[in-house]
Design an enzyme around this catalytic site. Structure first.
Site, PDB file in Angstrom:
ATOM      1  N   SER A 124       0.832  -1.203   0.000  1.00  0.00           N
ATOM      2  CA  SER A 124       0.000   0.000   0.000  1.00  0.00           C
ATOM      3  C   SER A 124       0.861   1.245   0.000  1.00  0.00           C
ATOM      4  O   SER A 124       1.981   1.260   0.531  1.00  0.00           O
ATOM      5  CB  SER A 124      -0.884  -0.005   1.252  1.00  0.00           C
ATOM      6  OG  SER A 124      -1.486   1.254   1.463  1.00  0.00           O
ATOM      7  N   TYR A 149      -2.724  -0.572  10.594  1.00  0.00           N
ATOM      8  CA  TYR A 149      -2.877  -1.171   9.270  1.00  0.00           C
ATOM      9  C   TYR A 149      -1.648  -0.889   8.412  1.00  0.00           C
ATOM     10  O   TYR A 149      -1.046  -1.796   7.834  1.00  0.00           O
ATOM     11  CB  TYR A 149      -4.133  -0.629   8.582  1.00  0.00           C
ATOM     12  CG  TYR A 149      -4.112  -0.831   7.078  1.00  0.00           C
ATOM     13  CD1 TYR A 149      -4.286  -2.098   6.529  1.00  0.00           C
ATOM     14  CD2 TYR A 149      -3.870   0.237   6.217  1.00  0.00           C
ATOM     15  CE1 TYR A 149      -4.227  -2.290   5.157  1.00  0.00           C
ATOM     16  CE2 TYR A 149      -3.817   0.059   4.850  1.00  0.00           C
ATOM     17  CZ  TYR A 149      -3.993  -1.217   4.324  1.00  0.00           C
ATOM     18  OH  TYR A 149      -3.919  -1.405   2.967  1.00  0.00           O
ATOM     19  N   LYS A 153       1.575  -3.420   6.781  1.00  0.00           N
ATOM     20  CA  LYS A 153       2.085  -3.451   5.400  1.00  0.00           C
ATOM     21  C   LYS A 153       3.591  -3.191   5.383  1.00  0.00           C
ATOM     22  O   LYS A 153       4.349  -3.870   4.668  1.00  0.00           O
ATOM     23  CB  LYS A 153       1.357  -2.420   4.538  1.00  0.00           C
ATOM     24  CG  LYS A 153      -0.117  -2.709   4.304  1.00  0.00           C
ATOM     25  CD  LYS A 153      -0.324  -3.957   3.461  1.00  0.00           C
ATOM     26  CE  LYS A 153      -1.776  -4.128   3.069  1.00  0.00           C
ATOM     27  NZ  LYS A 153      -2.007  -5.359   2.271  1.00  0.00           N
TER      28      LYS A 153
END
Length: 338
Positions: A124, A149, A153
């Site tokens: 991302s 989150y 990643k």
């Protein structure tokens, strides 16, 4: 030989499976159905005109994954499976680290045991953090993430980089996404989030069909042309085709490769609202709210490396993204059937 697609019944995964199979690639899908519905499987089959292997399995289930690798002749993996809501990750950090990071460790260990050392990872643009200036390039420093989150990643990218350093027989492609929107041109596949949408486009489409009264726009005082946040929106089919190119790259040569998948063009929240109203003929009422913590003014990609090395670029513009999103939502007001 087959490509294993984790999270292959989800929004991006399902579109990628269609493009893979349309190009002649055999796929095996693993999904625990946490954030998607099994009817997505039937929609994929209908679009490609053939069946494919699907296993309901969690990526943290080492025994289940080992059985799948024992049964199937898997040459490479596209790894989508993961929790992905920023706000939820702040409330449930342990669940995010367990699912995303631990799940990836289990998957990689099973792959290694079966001699499968080719993986395309769904990363991302959040890994670029708060301090880099757009357009974002792959050689910029990463890691200044602002939520669990994004941290998962970044941690997974670090794990994959260390894995390649330890064993250069691996072929690892890190794909840093920007903001996927749109839907399959047929109108039979699209984004179907559980609960209140976390992303802009499904919220807009739910306002358009009357599920929600208005769109909340978080902040109109950013240093952008209209004061609202600017992002790089990419059509989900373009994104899917980027994965096809990435798998081809992984199959051809060993190495660690990093690519942005975006358009290189930034659109504000209100730009997207206006484009959607034009495409759909629907009014989208919105209410301006305060800025959200952790949001930045502008985030868009420099996708030139993917063009130069993969021969990939985004072909679909914001108008087509909005038209396809509306076609999906208007013909499937309740998303996929249960």
């Amino acid at each position: 030989m087959s490509v294993l697609v984790t999270g292959g019944l989800g929004y991006i995964g399902s579109h990628t499976c269609v493009e893979l199979m349309n190009s002649g690639v055999e796929v095996v899908v693993v999904d625990n159905l946490y954030n998607c519905k099994k009817s997505s499987y039937d929609r994929i089959k209908a679009l490609v005109g053939k069946d494919f292997k699907f296993y309901e399995c969690d990526i943290r289930d080492a025994e289940g994954l080992n059985e799948i690798f024992d049964k199937e002749n898997i040459s490479s993996v596209i790894h989508f499976a993961g929790l992905k809501a920023v706000g939820e990750s702040v409330a449930k950090p342990l669940e995010y680290f367990d699912n995303n990071v631990n799940g990836t460790l289990v998957l990689l260990d099973v792959m290694r045991k079966h001699g499968c050392k080719k993986i395309v990872f769904s990363s991302s643009a959040t890994v670029y953090g708060m301090n880099n200036v757009s357009p974002l390039t792959e050689d910029m420093e990463v890691g200044g993430v602002t939520n669990p989150y994004g941290r998962t990643k970044y941690m997974i990218e670090c794990i994959l980089k260390d894995l390649y350093t330890s064993d250069d027989e691996w072929s690892i492609v890190l794909l840093r996404y920007f903001n996927p929107i749109g839907a399959h041109k047929s109108g039979t596949m699209g984004e179907d989030p559980n609960g209140i949408p976390n992303n802009l486009m499904p919220y807009i489409t739910q306002v358009a069909i009357g599920k929600r009264e208005h769109l909340n726009v978080w902040g109109d005082d950013y240093d952008t042309p209209d004061g609202t946040g600017v992002r790089d929106y990419i059509h989900v089919v373009d994104l899917a085709l980027g994965h096809l190119k990435a798998v081809e790259k992984a199959e051809k040569e060993n190495g660690l490769f990093i690519y942005n998948l975006g358009t290189g063009v930034g659109y504000s929240v209100l730009d997207v609202v206006k484009a959607f109203e034009k495409a759909s003929g629907q009014d989208i009422p919105y209410v301006i709210g305060p800025r959200r913590a952790g949001d930045i003014a502008t985030c868009y990609s420099d996708p030139s490396k993917a063009l130069n090395e993969l021969g990939w670029k985004a072909e679909r513009g914001i108008e087509e993204m909005c038209e396809d999103s509306w076609r999906w939502q208007s013909t499937n007001p309740n998303g996929y059937p249960d």
